[in-house]
Design an enzyme around this catalytic site. Structure first.
Site, PDB file in Angstrom:
ATOM      1  N   ASN A  44       0.844  -1.215   0.000  1.00  0.00           N
ATOM      2  CA  ASN A  44       0.000   0.000   0.000  1.00  0.00           C
ATOM      3  C   ASN A  44       0.874   1.259   0.000  1.00  0.00           C
ATOM      4  OD1 ASN A  44      -2.139  -1.766   0.276  1.00  0.00           O
ATOM      5  ND2 ASN A  44      -2.528  -1.305   2.430  1.00  0.00           N
ATOM      6  N   THR A 220      -0.012  10.596  13.697  1.00  0.00           N
ATOM      7  CA  THR A 220      -1.291  10.864  13.031  1.00  0.00           C
ATOM      8  C   THR A 220      -2.403  10.749  14.075  1.00  0.00           C
ATOM      9  OG1 THR A 220      -1.398   8.569  12.282  1.00  0.00           O
ATOM     10  CG2 THR A 220      -0.511  10.165  10.730  1.00  0.00           C
ATOM     11  N   ALA A 249      -5.909   1.648   5.091  1.00  0.00           N
ATOM     12  CA  ALA A 249      -4.782   2.183   4.299  1.00  0.00           C
ATOM     13  C   ALA A 249      -4.648   3.704   4.355  1.00  0.00           C
ATOM     14  CB  ALA A 249      -4.818   1.717   2.839  1.00  0.00           C
ATOM     15  N   ALA A 250      -5.399   4.370   5.215  1.00  0.00           N
ATOM     16  CA  ALA A 250      -5.208   5.831   5.351  1.00  0.00           C
ATOM     17  C   ALA A 250      -3.796   6.108   5.878  1.00  0.00           C
ATOM     18  CB  ALA A 250      -6.258   6.417   6.288  1.00  0.00           C
ATOM     19  N   ASP A 252      -1.245   4.178   5.564  1.00  0.00           N
ATOM     20  CA  ASP A 252      -0.282   3.798   4.511  1.00  0.00           C
ATOM     21  C   ASP A 252      -0.172   4.919   3.473  1.00  0.00           C
ATOM     22  OD1 ASP A 252      -0.036   1.355   5.775  1.00  0.00           O
ATOM     23  OD2 ASP A 252      -1.614   0.433   4.568  1.00  0.00           O
TER      24      ASP A 252
HETATM   25  O1  RIB Z   1      -2.981  -0.860   6.546  1.00  0.00           O
HETATM   26  C1  RIB Z   1      -3.961  -1.603   5.896  1.00  0.00           C
HETATM   27  C2  RIB Z   1      -3.451  -2.966   5.562  1.00  0.00           C
HETATM   28  O2  RIB Z   1      -3.238  -3.692   6.744  1.00  0.00           O
HETATM   29  C3  RIB Z   1      -4.414  -3.801   4.758  1.00  0.00           C
HETATM   30  O3  RIB Z   1      -4.284  -3.614   3.377  1.00  0.00           O
HETATM   31  C4  RIB Z   1      -4.112  -5.210   5.223  1.00  0.00           C
HETATM   32  O4  RIB Z   1      -3.575  -6.036   4.233  1.00  0.00           O
HETATM   33  C5  RIB Z   1      -3.163  -5.055   6.407  1.00  0.00           C
HETATM   34  O5  RIB Z   1      -1.871  -5.305   6.063  1.00  0.00           O
END
Ligand code: RIB
Length: 299
Positions: A44, A220, A249-250, A252
């Site tokens: 991600n 954050t 994924a925010a 990430d």
């Molecule tokens: O941060 C989100 C991610 O955490 C997801 O995509 C999942 O795969 C876990 O790794």
């Protein structure tokens, strides 16, 4: 062209069910919707950095299976260098089971599979590691690998960013000399023993990191935005008010965006504004990699 952002981390396939609420232990809920999506914190963050303008390589390990092959194909479409995504014959590709409620909050269980086998010996096979301007890591790969990378990168005087997710304790050996750490409130709380809920507590936690040798700290704070601190300044960048559909994924997206901003020599205020905007867009969309915006979408 050299890859100036090297992400070392996990790649997963996310199996997601969105329902009205999250189930309680022992409860079965009927009426959710299912989708599959590319995920994994490492992948991600690599996708975020690539979509936001970075020149990115990902070092990861997948299984020799359909999910692993799909992962590599997807990352290649994002113009990410995949030469160092190794195929493991002994474990399946990583998967994550994600449940989402109608406010976009999630619960995630990760089965690491091949991610757990990304070892220091694999890192030594990465020829261009010394050329990277930024090395970005998370905590879904073994700590011994992260320690080996930190040692190598410090010797090469490279900038390391660690997004300490999922939350785990880190040794002083890892923290000392780190260019940047990007925890959320929960991760900062675990790592510093300061309960982080706002700017004041984030500042106290920031001091704990700085006293351990971390050069720059961004905590954050979800809807409150992001807090920055180093030895000379501190400030908060507020987050725009948005309707969250899926917060997966925010964090990430934020870390990938910060890596790009640093390679573009933005000042800290601009860098964090850029990353907050990118993360705010991602929460308005479903999925992990599916939700990550492109550079042209950021003001
Ligand atoms: O941060 C989100 C991610 O955490 C997801 O995509 C999942 O795969 C876990 O790794």
């Amino acid at each position: 062209m050299k890859n100036n952002i090297l992400v070392i981390g996990s790649a997963n396939t996310d199996m997601v069910v969105k329902a009205k609420t999250l189930p309680l232990p022992g409860e079965t809920l009927l009426g959710g919707t299912f989708f599959m999506n590319a995920g994994g914190k490492g992948a991600n963050q690599a996708v975020a950095a690539a979509r936001l303008g970075g020149n990115v390589a990902l070092v990861a390990k997948v299984g020799n299976d359909i999910f692993g092959k799909q992962t590599i194909a997807d990352l290649q479409k994002e113009n990410i260098e995949t030469e160092y995504i190794f195929a493991d014959e002994t474990a399946p590709s990583g998967t994550a089971l994600i449940m989402l409620n109608e406010d976009g909050e999630n619960c995630i269980v990760v089965a690491p599979g091949a991610n757990a086998n990304l070892m220091p010996i694999d890192i030594f096979k990465v020829c261009n590691i010394q050329e990277a301007t930024i090395i970005l890591m998370q905590l879904e790969t073994p700590l011994q690998t992260i320690e080996a990378v930190v040692k190598m990168a410090k010797e090469n005087k490279q900038k390391i960013i660690i997004n300490p997710a999922p939350a785990q304790l880190l040794s002083n050996k890892i923290l000392d000399g780190l260019f940047l750490i990007t925890p959320n409130e929960t991760e900062a709380t675990l790592l510093t023993e300061v309960v982080v809920v706002d700017e004041v507590t984030a500042s106290i936690a920031g001091d704990v990191f700085i006293n351990k040798g971390v050069q720059n700290v961004i905590i954050t704070l979800g809807k409150q935005g992001a807090f920055f601190k180093n030895k000379t300044m501190q400030f908060v960048v507020p987050a725009p008010i948005v309707k969250a559909l899926d917060t997966t994924a925010a964090g990430d997206t934020f870390s990938g965006a910060i890596a790009v901003a640093i390679t573009e020599n933005m000042d800290w205020q601009s860098a964090i504004k850029f990353a907050v905007q990118a993360a705010s867009i991602s929460v308005t969309r479903l999925g992990a990699q599916a939700s990550i915006p492109f550079k042209k979408e950021i003001n």
